[in-house]
Design a protein around this motif. Structure first.
Motif, mmCIF file in Angstrom:
data_model
loop_
_atom_site.group_PDB
_atom_site.id
_atom_site.type_symbol
_atom_site.label_atom_id
_atom_site.label_comp_id
_atom_site.label_asym_id
_atom_site.label_seq_id
_atom_site.Cartn_x
_atom_site.Cartn_y
_atom_site.Cartn_z
ATOM 1 N N VAL A 237 38.706 -16.964 -19.531
ATOM 2 C CA VAL A 237 39.342 -15.721 -19.085
ATOM 3 C C VAL A 237 40.309 -16.068 -17.955
ATOM 4 N N ALA B 10 31.019 -18.916 -18.041
ATOM 5 C CA ALA B 10 32.375 -18.392 -18.148
ATOM 6 C C ALA B 10 33.341 -19.415 -17.557
ATOM 7 N N LYS C 194 33.519 -12.773 -24.276
ATOM 8 C CA LYS C 194 32.182 -12.451 -23.762
ATOM 9 C C LYS C 194 31.053 -12.919 -24.670
ATOM 10 N N LEU D 241 38.601 -11.173 -21.812
ATOM 11 C CA LEU D 241 37.156 -10.974 -21.690
ATOM 12 C C LEU D 241 36.578 -10.356 -22.965
ATOM 13 N N LEU E 20 32.016 -10.775 -14.347
ATOM 14 C CA LEU E 20 31.545 -11.985 -15.017
ATOM 15 C C LEU E 20 30.030 -12.128 -14.919
#
Length: 601
Positions: A283, A262, A253, A249, A298
């Protein structure tokens, strides 16, 4: 937030320059009195992200993200208010207030956790050195290269190797002052009676980082086929909680924000292969099913999720669970399909990076399409009863989950494939859809709170000017109250007006930054920020009066139209008494409208 003294937060804002902080994440260039750049919260080619050094606020005219320096760090790093205040206080060399002490670890806890993080950081460096620079790591290096992982990617993910010896890492760390009990407590060692040994031995090591990029745990992949388990993760520790940590992450991100999506994979190697292929928003959960905490993490970065699990039966069952969980948290989901028996890493190695990325472009299903496909695999389409049952399953899915457009497309497909009339399907759907009405009502309620971008009519612009005046000029407070301005054209304008009145009553000279930071509703915060960083205006009573006249005129004209309609109705009904009353009210409204249309009014 209420437990932190306002005075401290105000002092902190004055010590921190938003241009310096935002500039660490966004390339800014000066444009007039503001700075502009590409928004870090959504993908764009032309800069619509503006930062005002005068107001100490930012606003994106593309996606609506906005707020103060505290809000920026909260959103860009996914941190809580208290965590952000602590970080910025450290940056500004401000002592943390006592009210924050209960929200952050004690000094002893901090020292112990700091030592644990230092031990993990040294362990990562040690494992990486073994892999890249020693004969002990040759087999592991060959294994990774055999899986198509380049040395550049190994370095980016800080991959390493734990030699098959009982105390290599422990001896390395104890020579540097780390106590045995701390190494056990942080998961790097295991106690065997009076002795402790390395937890990870003979494994390729994959560092697991928290949101800030600090190593807090490891995943170890066995090299020997007979070794059990194939993957071994660090245990739960004060640093590492599997239910809330997502692998990669910290690196993904930024891409998640830019692409607004995501991608969740099942394993480490899937994420690493995807990264090497150019997909940087991937991820993975830590050897466990995706949890509510994972989904909430998330959601800090995006409201869209793509599920890229294995193509086998277990992977499809896990995908179903993720879709249902994400739906409860109101995430928009897509599913990428891989051939049966293949995981994303297998696919990337066999077909290459270009084909892997293309799979995400052309083999993506909506959640409805995924569930329809799953239903089809188990349906008996050879028999009339089986076909009817399958169609009812699809109709149920459409009633519960599909958008109107997707519902129409799938109904057309059903009608064509099974030679059923569209009217019959529509009728059956209306019957089945009763079970999904509560869900649709909840969705409508949620969507109604989303700040829309209205057409800026004259009345809406007038309302915005009044709000901007009240936000930027404390003297507008008395003027607006004196003229009894209590309602504005849009609901969100009226809500913001009420918040501003309450703020000005308590903080007569309070700054716009302080007000924006006090807003908990994200939609109101966006509106307030857009007004604060917009074109600056002076306090102008004459212009305020023009705005008020415009709003009152709109209200009168609306009342006039309604009363005129009522007059027509009572006239047709032959109610002479009410006709006289309504006619007089219509005339009075006409006179008022005339007065408001006259400049001297």
């Amino acid at each position: 937030m209420r437990q932190i003294p306002d005075e401290f937060v105000e002092t902190l804002r004055q010590r921190i320059d938003i241009i310096d902080v935002v500039g660490e994440y966004v390339q800014l260039r000066r444009s007039g009195r503001s700075y502009v750049g590409l928004c870090p919260f959504h993908n764009e080619r032309s800069p619509s992200f503006s930062v005002s050094p005068d107001r100490q606020m930012y606003y994106c005219f593309g996606c609506g993200a906005g707020g103060t320096v505290i809000r920026f760090v909260m959103d860009i790093e996914g941190m809580t208010f208290a965590e952000t205040v602590v970080r910025l206080a450290e940056r500004a060399n401000l002592p943390v207030p006592e009210s924050l002490e209960e929200q952050i670890p004690s000094a002893a806890q901090t020292d112990r956790q700091t030592a644990m993080k230092e031990a993990h950081e040294l362990a990562a460096k040690y494992y990486s050195y073994i892999l890249m620079n020693s004969s002990a790591g040759v087999q592991a290096l060959a294994y990774l290269e055999g899986r198509g992982i380049s040395k550049t990617t190994m370095a980016e993910f800080r991959l390493g190797f734990a030699p098959n010896a009982e105390r290599r890492l422990i001896d390395f760390l104890q020579k540097r002052g780390f106590e045995s009990q701390l190494l056990v407590d942080c998961g790097l060692a295991v106690a065997l009676g009076p002795q402790i040994v390395d937890r990870f031995r003979g494994r390729v090591m994959i560092p697991i980082c928290d949101g800030r990029g600090q190593v807090v745990a490891f995943g170890g992949r066995a090299l020997q086929k007979e070794a059990k388990p194939k993957y071994l993760n660090s245990p739960e520790t004060p640093l590492f909680h599997k239910s809330s940590v997502l692998f990669n992450l910290h690196m993904a991100k930024r891409s998640i924000r830019q692409t607004q999506t995501a991608v969740i994979f099942e394993g480490y190697m899937d994420v690493i292969s995807a990264w090497q292929a150019g997909l940087r928003s991937g991820v993975a959960s830590m050897g466990t099913a995706l949890t509510e905490d994972h989904v909430r993490v998330l959601k800090r970065y995006s409201d869209r999720l793509t599920v890229a699990y294995d193509g086998d039966e277990a992977g499809q069952r896990a995908t179903s669970k993720v879709l249902n969980l994400a739906r409860e948290e109101h995430l928009e989901c897509r599913v990428v399909q891989f051939p049966d028996g293949m995981d994303p890493d297998d696919f990337a190695r066999e077909f290459g990076a270009t084909a892997f990325v293309r799979q995400f472009q052309v083999k993506t299903l909506t959640e409805v399409q995924f569930f329809i496909q799953a239903a089809r695999k188990t349906a008996n389409l050879e028999s009339p009863a089986g076909r009817t049952e399958y169609m009812r399953q699809v109709l149920s899915l459409l009633g519960e989950r599909a958008s109107p457009i997707e519902r129409d497309e799938e109904l057309q497909r059903l009608a064509q494939e099974f030679h059923v009339s569209r009217d019959a399907l529509d009728q059956e759907l209306r019957t089945i859809a009763k079970t999904s009405r509560r869900r649709d009502a909840h969705k409508s309620e949620r969507e109604s709170h989303v700040l829309s971008t209205p057409v800026l009519t004259a009345e809406v612009r007038a309302g915005n000017y009044m709000l901007q005046s009240l936000l930027l000029h404390p003297e507008a407070f008395d003027w607006l109250l004196q003229h009894e301005v209590m309602e504005l054209p849009l609901p969100e304008q009226t809500a913001l007006l009420a918040n501003l009145y309450a703020f000005r009553m308590e903080h007569r000279e309070g700054s716009p930054v302080r007000f924006v930071e006090s807003l908990e509703d994200p939609n109101l915060r966006r509106l307030a920020t857009s007004l604060a960083v917009g074109e600056e205006s002076e306090f102008d009573e004459a212009l305020l009066m023009d705005c008020l006249r415009s709003l009152r005129l709109q209200e009168l004209e609306s009342r006039y139209r309604n009363k005129l309609q009522e007059l027509v109705e009572v006239t047709l009904a032959g109610d002479a008494e009410r006709v006289m009353i309504y006619r007089q009210e219509v005339e009075n409204l006409q006179q008022e409208i005339t007065r408001y249309r006259t400049p001297q009014a």
